[in-house]
Enzyme design. Structure first.
Site, PDB file in Angstrom:
ATOM      1  CG  ASP A  31      -2.060   0.970   1.098  1.00 52.74           C
ATOM      2  OD1 ASP A  31      -3.216   0.530   0.989  1.00 52.74           O
ATOM      3  OD2 ASP A  31      -1.800   2.208   1.094  1.00 52.74           O
ATOM      4  CG  ASN A  87     -11.988  -0.658   3.935  1.00 48.63           C
ATOM      5  OD1 ASN A  87     -12.331  -1.097   5.030  1.00 48.63           O
ATOM      6  ND2 ASN A  87     -10.836  -0.043   3.748  1.00 48.63           N
ATOM      7  CD  GLN A  94     -14.648  -0.640  -2.692  1.00 46.78           C
ATOM      8  OE1 GLN A  94     -15.747  -1.010  -2.283  1.00 46.78           O
ATOM      9  NE2 GLN A  94     -14.086  -1.126  -3.787  1.00 46.78           N
ATOM     10  CB  VAL A  96      -9.259   1.887  -5.106  1.00 47.93           C
ATOM     11  CG1 VAL A  96      -8.921   1.400  -6.512  1.00 47.93           C
ATOM     12  CG2 VAL A  96      -8.258   2.943  -4.643  1.00 47.93           C
ATOM     13  CG  HIS A 100      -8.768  -2.953  -2.416  1.00 46.67           C
ATOM     14  ND1 HIS A 100      -9.721  -2.274  -3.145  1.00 46.67           N
ATOM     15  CD2 HIS A 100      -8.597  -2.241  -1.277  1.00 46.67           C
ATOM     16  CE1 HIS A 100     -10.092  -1.187  -2.484  1.00 46.67           C
ATOM     17  NE2 HIS A 100      -9.439  -1.158  -1.339  1.00 46.67           N
ATOM     18  CG  HIS A 102      -6.822  -2.954   3.140  1.00 48.47           C
ATOM     19  ND1 HIS A 102      -6.070  -1.806   2.976  1.00 48.47           N
ATOM     20  CD2 HIS A 102      -8.029  -2.687   2.571  1.00 48.47           C
ATOM     21  CE1 HIS A 102      -6.791  -0.890   2.343  1.00 48.47           C
ATOM     22  NE2 HIS A 102      -7.984  -1.391   2.090  1.00 48.47           N
TER      23      HIS A 102
HETATM   24  P1  AMP Z   1      -9.689   1.400   0.340  1.00 45.09           P
HETATM   25  O1  AMP Z   1      -9.812   2.643   1.163  1.00 45.09           O
HETATM   26  O2  AMP Z   1     -10.078   0.148   1.063  1.00 45.09           O
HETATM   27  O3  AMP Z   1     -10.382   1.544  -1.003  1.00 45.09           O
HETATM   28  O4  AMP Z   1      -8.141   1.221   0.069  1.00 45.09           O
HETATM   29  C1  AMP Z   1      -7.475   1.744  -1.025  1.00 45.09           C
HETATM   30  C2  AMP Z   1      -6.015   1.692  -0.677  1.00 45.09           C
HETATM   31  O5  AMP Z   1      -5.286   1.836  -1.855  1.00 45.09           O
HETATM   32  C3  AMP Z   1      -5.555   2.787   0.285  1.00 45.09           C
HETATM   33  O6  AMP Z   1      -5.023   2.185   1.455  1.00 45.09           O
HETATM   34  C4  AMP Z   1      -4.496   3.535  -0.518  1.00 45.09           C
HETATM   35  O7  AMP Z   1      -3.409   3.950   0.267  1.00 45.09           O
HETATM   36  C5  AMP Z   1      -4.080   2.496  -1.547  1.00 45.09           C
HETATM   37  N1  AMP Z   1      -3.548   3.007  -2.795  1.00 45.09           N
HETATM   38  C6  AMP Z   1      -4.079   3.970  -3.586  1.00 45.09           C
HETATM   39  N2  AMP Z   1      -3.321   4.153  -4.687  1.00 45.09           N
HETATM   40  C7  AMP Z   1      -2.300   3.262  -4.582  1.00 45.09           C
HETATM   41  C8  AMP Z   1      -1.167   2.961  -5.407  1.00 45.09           C
HETATM   42  N3  AMP Z   1      -0.943   3.602  -6.566  1.00 45.09           N
HETATM   43  N4  AMP Z   1      -0.311   2.003  -4.997  1.00 45.09           N
HETATM   44  C9  AMP Z   1      -0.513   1.350  -3.832  1.00 45.09           C
HETATM   45  N5  AMP Z   1      -1.561   1.585  -3.008  1.00 45.09           N
HETATM   46  C10 AMP Z   1      -2.441   2.538  -3.383  1.00 45.09           C
END
Ligand code: AMP
Length: 114
Positions: A31, A87, A94, A96, A100, A102
């Site tokens: 992350d 998430n 969430q 992204v 995914h 974590h």
């Molecule tokens: P969520 O909040 O569960 O959607 O988690 C998305 C996660 O993606 C967050 O913890 C971000 O820090 C991580 N994230 C976003 N962009 C990137 C990236 N380019 N490379 C690695 N992690 C990322």
């Protein structure tokens, strides 16, 4: 066509990530904003926006994601334990829209989460 998510761009190798594991079904990378000494995201290569969008056809894939988490946790020597989080949607935090998982470890994690 909808814009690619950042995670799809990582799958397609359009942007770099610190990849720690990959197989036919999943990809795992660190992350970018780690919340623990070990913070890895495990994603399916298949584009599924969130857990809520997974169908019965994805049941095996969901198991493969968790199996990958276990392999990575071993690889990262998280013998003292770790936390696995998905998430889902706005209330789940969430950000992204590509499913995914974590994997967090390397420190004692509080409960309940915020
Ligand atoms: P969520 O909040 O569960 O959607 O988690 C998305 C996660 O993606 C967050 O913890 C971000 O820090 C991580 N994230 C976003 N962009 C990137 C990236 N380019 N490379 C690695 N992690 C990322």
């Amino acid at each position: 066509m909808a814009a690619k998510t950042i995670f799809k761009r990582i799958i397609d190798k359009e942007i770099a990530a610190q990849i720690v594991y990959e197989d036919e079904h999943c990809l795992a990378f660190r992350d970018i904003n780690p919340q623990a000494p070990i913070h890895v995201l495990v994603i399916p290569r298949k584009e599924i926006p969130s857990l809520a969008h997974a169908t019965e056809d994805d049941t095996v894939l969901l198991g493969q994601l968790l199996a990958a988490v276990r392999v990575i946790a071993d690889q990262m020597k998280l013998a003292n334990g770790y936390r696995v989080i998905i998430n889902c949607g706005p209330d789940g935090g969430q950000t992204v829209d590509h499913l995914h998982v974590h994997l967090l470890g390397g420190r004692r994690l509080d409960w309940p989460p915020g």
